[in-house]
Design an enzyme around this catalytic site. Sequence first.
Site, short mmCIF file in Angstrom:
data_model
loop_
_atom_site.label_atom_id
_atom_site.label_comp_id
_atom_site.label_asym_id
_atom_site.label_seq_id
_atom_site.Cartn_x
_atom_site.Cartn_y
_atom_site.Cartn_z
N GLY A 44 38.35 46.28 49.08
CA GLY A 44 39.23 45.52 49.98
C GLY A 44 40.67 45.48 49.49
O GLY A 44 41.61 45.60 50.28
N CYS A 45 40.84 45.34 48.20
CA CYS A 45 42.18 45.27 47.63
C CYS A 45 42.88 46.63 47.71
O CYS A 45 44.09 46.71 47.94
CB CYS A 45 42.13 44.77 46.18
SG CYS A 45 41.42 43.11 46.07
N THR A 46 42.10 47.69 47.53
CA THR A 46 42.66 49.04 47.67
C THR A 46 43.12 49.27 49.10
O THR A 46 44.23 49.73 49.34
CB THR A 46 41.62 50.10 47.24
OG1 THR A 46 41.32 49.89 45.86
CG2 THR A 46 42.15 51.50 47.44
N GLY A 49 46.29 47.25 49.83
CA GLY A 49 47.44 47.87 49.19
C GLY A 49 47.87 49.14 49.89
O GLY A 49 49.07 49.41 50.07
#
Length: 157
Positions: A44-46, A49
């Site tokens: 999710g963070c990838t 970003g």
Amino acid sequence: MPPAIGATIPDLERPATGDQTIKLSDYRGKQLVLYFYPKASTPGCTQEGQDFRDATDAFAEANTLILGASRDGIKAQENFKAKQGFPFDLISDKDESLCQAFDVIKLKKMYGKESLGIERSTFLIDAEGVLQREWRHVKVKGHVDEVLSAARELAGR
């Protein structure tokens, strides 16, 4: 207590990628998107970003810079930034002072276990350092488009 909409944001100094120490006041004169994510290099963070990365030029046209922040160490942040080709800096907030200032550390439940972690959140700060918008408990899909729309609206005032 986190900054309220219309309040000046706290001016904390934090280590960031590129072997630098930054203060939020360093960005005065431009709008700033400060987004908090739970952990570098997770799916999710990838995706979040990458979505910010892919919209960087559109944000720049709205006089808006981007900063990401998590509790990861500087080495993890450097690796994440390099691997994903992020054109913006990532803040290492291991002591959670920035996270606490924006009240993004929350009790989370995963697989029946409770732990404290970052609640995915984004803040839009105007060129004078005043908080204009906040998004908490963010869902990644479509989020960057919503933030970009708000940044454009703010720039057009």
